[in-house]
Write a protein that holds these residues in place. Structure first.
Motif, mmCIF file in Angstrom:
data_model
loop_
_atom_site.group_PDB
_atom_site.id
_atom_site.type_symbol
_atom_site.label_atom_id
_atom_site.label_comp_id
_atom_site.label_asym_id
_atom_site.label_seq_id
_atom_site.Cartn_x
_atom_site.Cartn_y
_atom_site.Cartn_z
ATOM 1 N N LYS A 55 56.113 32.694 27.536
ATOM 2 C CA LYS A 55 55.404 31.527 27.021
ATOM 3 C C LYS A 55 55.743 30.333 27.897
ATOM 4 O O LYS A 55 56.904 30.132 28.281
ATOM 5 C CB LYS A 55 55.826 31.251 25.582
ATOM 6 N N GLU B 245 52.333 38.892 21.217
ATOM 7 C CA GLU B 245 52.128 37.869 20.198
ATOM 8 C C GLU B 245 53.378 37.005 20.070
ATOM 9 O O GLU B 245 54.502 37.469 20.299
ATOM 10 C CB GLU B 245 51.826 38.520 18.838
ATOM 11 N N GLU B 246 53.169 35.745 19.679
ATOM 12 C CA GLU B 246 54.313 34.858 19.488
ATOM 13 C C GLU B 246 55.014 35.193 18.174
ATOM 14 O O GLU B 246 54.364 35.445 17.153
ATOM 15 C CB GLU B 246 53.851 33.398 19.488
ATOM 16 N N ILE C 149 50.667 32.025 26.265
ATOM 17 C CA ILE C 149 51.458 33.207 26.611
ATOM 18 C C ILE C 149 50.789 33.934 27.776
ATOM 19 O O ILE C 149 49.571 34.135 27.774
ATOM 20 C CB ILE C 149 51.605 34.139 25.396
ATOM 21 N N MET D 86 60.673 34.099 22.256
ATOM 22 C CA MET D 86 59.720 33.806 21.182
ATOM 23 C C MET D 86 58.441 34.632 21.272
ATOM 24 O O MET D 86 57.487 34.417 20.538
ATOM 25 C CB MET D 86 59.371 32.316 21.178
ATOM 26 N N VAL D 87 58.431 35.610 22.183
ATOM 27 C CA VAL D 87 57.248 36.444 22.390
ATOM 28 C C VAL D 87 57.593 37.905 22.149
ATOM 29 O O VAL D 87 58.603 38.412 22.672
ATOM 30 C CB VAL D 87 56.691 36.278 23.822
ATOM 31 N N ASN E 63 62.591 34.494 14.548
ATOM 32 C CA ASN E 63 63.510 34.223 15.656
ATOM 33 C C ASN E 63 64.903 33.938 15.130
ATOM 34 O O ASN E 63 65.910 34.408 15.655
ATOM 35 C CB ASN E 63 63.024 33.012 16.464
ATOM 36 N N LYS F 34 56.315 39.442 28.996
ATOM 37 C CA LYS F 34 55.445 38.449 28.365
ATOM 38 C C LYS F 34 56.237 37.157 28.234
ATOM 39 O O LYS F 34 57.359 37.145 27.719
ATOM 40 C CB LYS F 34 55.002 38.920 26.971
#
Length: 714
Positions: free
Chosen positions: A679, A702-703, A628, A695-696, A709, A677
């Protein structure tokens, strides 16, 4: 037309050839010596009459390396050989030292020896070839020279001595753990006259073995010179040593008592003044003809020598009251100068050295342009000997041969304990200011330099100390070896034998003999006494600083190194140096990069180093899939957003990867310049970067777990 004489032998792995009679026929003696494909021409000329009033022997030795010898064009603006290089000066001294004592005593005609390197095969070092050529030229010239001498270079690798190692082996001595010695020895058929060495903590027995090995290996060369001389030597010059015995008798009668009283004074300055007064009184007692006699100086020296030498040989005390093995009182101090990176004041009796360490970067390395190619040195030692150090008001000029020679001797003594450049990426410059001198200022430099580097937090492998040994050798075989000699003992004695090293072994040895050589027994005793003296001096030095400091001076640069792939060097430098200049300007740190991809970043400010490191890392590092990154939106298009996320690298966040919901256009959530942010999802078939945002967690970076999701999408 030519009366050419040529002689050859197989010497080691090469053929050594001496030839004369074809070139420089107007010189008194001319010889071209060739070893392999390295050739040196030595020419000797001498005046047939001494200059009126000449009271010393005016021998001058020059050694010149011509760039054409290696197929090179000189550097610099003028493109021609100019002032002598350090190598040329040191080699001239190397040839001078064993030859000078072998001229007949009393010979005061001017002698010039010129050695010119004509060809260099980059395998055989020309200094040994030059020494052999000079000896041969002197031997056939007819000058009253009690030679010949020869020389040999000795290496020590894998427990065995090596005759005349190749140039590359010696050039890479510091980087070659197998090669532990670079020693040059010169001598006559019967005795050693001179030793010069650079070693890696060899024992006394190993060093003595190297000297013996070199002396044995040079014997065929001496025989070759004799063979050449038998065929080509000129008639000996008609010279009879002057008989000044009557003058000496008058000098002795007029002033021995006063001179002996002068030598009983222990303070150097007072003793020097008293000796001068005694000389003046003696001269006053002589008639005008005797006062004008050019041998008067020799008579004075003979009287002074007989007093000093006689007292020592008879078992009496030396002129400062010591016995033969005692070292003068020592005081060591460190950290004297607040703004320097490291400093030390080393005082031994009336000899004192103020030594300063300066730490620099790769930009400060010395570039050396030599016959074998260009090289760089990151360890510099400069020795200065001003007139005030001996109470004189002399002329001050650029460094002379003595200063260059003494500085190199100290350099050789210290190089064995330096950290590897990969572990300590600094350029180290040492400057030794001799503030007082009464014998062995070069060894005081070694001691002071060791302490100054420790004060500067240079991680030396071990402290180094040095001591100068002397010798009084009488015609009847009696002798005395003296530890830590004074200036007068050096001047009036028969040997100057300097030994430097650590507790574990010798790192440098230099020996000069004023008589026709010394025996192995004397040399063995001198090495044993030198070891005792060295251990004592190391103990005294440890009272000031027993180990190197752990922190640099606040004023010293900090250097960080990083390794980058060689194919990335161009990117870091940029077109015309644009990128690296920007890194330097923005970070405030110095940045140096070599051809192997090693980058040195230097600054006294740690933040500047980190900033430069990050900037370089962003250029050369590759983004990692699945990681990330924080990026900035640089462009919005119908199918997604381009984000600058890694240095100057951009990637596409497809519209389907922006959020867990359907968007009509990326501008529904994003705008240009916005920080996001992302990925790194991977690379497509064309190498284009695929990024994702949904997904962030845009707040924390953080993921987001896959289950979450899915819930957000629903």
């Amino acid at each position: 037309m030519f009366n050419e004489v040529k002689k050859s032998i197989q010497w080691g792995e090469e053929t050594l050839t001496l030839e004369t009679g074809k070139v420089a026929r107007q010189a008194d003696g001319s010889v071209i010596a060739t070893l392999g494909e390295t050739s040196v021409m030595a020419n000797v000329t001498f005046a047939k009459e001494p200059k009126p009033g000449q009271d010393f022997f005016p021998l001058t030795v020059h050694y010149q390396e011509k760039y054409y010898a290696a197929g090179k064009v000189p550097g610099g603006f003028f493109k021609r050989e100019a002032r002598p290089s350090e190598k040329e000066t040191l080699t001239a001294r190397l040839i001078d030292r064993p030859c000078r004592p072998l001229f007949v005593p009393g010979f005061k005609n001017e002698v010039l020896v010129m050695c010119t390197v004509l060809s260099h095969d980059l395998v055989n070092e020309p200094d040994i070839v030059a020494m052999i050529a000079a000896s041969a030229a002197l031997t056939i010239s007819g000058v009253p020279f009690m030679g010949p001498i020869a020389g040999a270079r000795v290496g020590y690798a894998n427990g065995e001595y090596v005759l005349n190692p190749e140039v590359d082996d010696m050039q890479k001595l510091r980087d070659n753990p197998e090669q532990r010695l670079d020693l040059v020895v010169a001598g006559t058929k019967d005795a050693v006259m001179m030793v010069e060495s650079e070693a890696y903590e060899l024992s006394e027995a190993e060093m003595l073995g190297a000297v013996k090995f070199g002396h044995e290996q040079m014997q065929p060369v001496i025989d070759l010179i004799v063979d050449l001389a038998e065929a080509a030597a000129k008639e000996p010059f008609d010279f009879q040593p002057p008989d000044y015995s009557a003058l000496y008798a008058k000098v002795k009668a007029a002033g021995e008592t006063q001179m002996r009283a002068a030598f009983a004074i222990r303070d150097k300055q007072e003793r020097t003044e008293a000796i001068s007064a005694a000389r003046a009184a003696i001269k006053e007692a002589l008639n005008e003809e005797e006062q004008a006699d050019p041998n008067l100086g020799s008579a004075f020296k003979k009287l002074e020598s007989s007093i000093l030498r006689g007292d020592i040989i008879s078992g009496g005390a030396r002129i400062d009251g010591r016995d033969r093995t005692t070292v003068r009182p020592i005081v060591s101090e460190v950290g004297l100068l607040p703004r320097t990176h490291g400093s030390a004041l080393f005082t031994r009796g009336e000899t004192q050295a103020l030594v300063v360490t300066t730490l620099g970067t790769g930009e400060d390395e010395q570039i050396i342009d030599a016959l074998h190619g260009n090289s760089r040195s990151n360890f510099l030692l400069h020795y200065n000997f001003p007139p005030y150090s001996v109470g004189e008001a002399g002329r001050v000029g650029p460094p002379g041969r003595r200063e260059i020679g003494h500085g190199k001797l100290a350099w050789r003594a210290l190089q064995a304990v330096l950290p590897a450049a990969t572990d300590f990426p600094y350029t180290i410059r040492l400057v030794s200011e001799i503030t007082e001198s009464n014998g062995s200022s070069s060894m005081a430099t070694v001691c002071g330099a060791s302490l100054a580097m420790m004060d500067a937090a240079v991680p030396l492998k071990a402290p180094v100390a040095g001591v100068a040994m002397g010798l009084i050798l009488e015609d009847d075989g009696q002798y005395a070896v003296l530890t830590d000699i004074l200036g007068d003992e050096d001047h009036l004695g028969d040997m100057d034998f300097k030994v430097a090293g650590t507790e574990d072994g010798i790192t440098s040895l230099q020996m000069d003999i004023k008589v026709a050589g010394i025996t192995p027994q004397i040399m063995e005793q001198a090495l044993a006494q030198a070891k005792d003296g060295r251990m004592h001096i190391l103990g005294e030095m440890s009272k000031a600083l027993s180990e190197g400091r752990s922190e640099f001076s606040a004023h010293a640069p900090r250097i960080e190194t990083m390794q980058i792939p060689t194919d990335k060097i161009r990117e870091v430098i940029g077109s015309g140096g644009k990128v690296i200049r920007e890194i330097v300007e923005v970070s405030g740190a110095k940045v140096d990069i070599n051809d192997d991809g090693v980058i040195k970043i230097a600054s006294a400010n740690g933040e500047a180093i980190q900033k430069a490191y990050d900037m370089i890392h962003s250029i050369v590092a590759e983004p990692e899939e699945g990681k990330i990154y924080t990026g900035k939106v640089v462009k919005l298009v119908d199918f997604g957003a381009f984000v600058n996320f890694f240095g100057k690298r951009d990637g596409l966040v497809h519209v389907s990867q922006i959020a867990n919901k359907r968007l009509n256009h990326p501008s529904d959530l994003l705008k240009e310049g916005q920080e996001v942010k992302v990925k790194l999802l991977g690379f497509d078939d064309r190498g284009k970067v695929r990024l994702g945002m949904k997904m962030v967690d845009q707040e924390t970076g953080e993921e987001i777990a896959p289950e979450r999701n899915k819930e957000d999408a629903e």
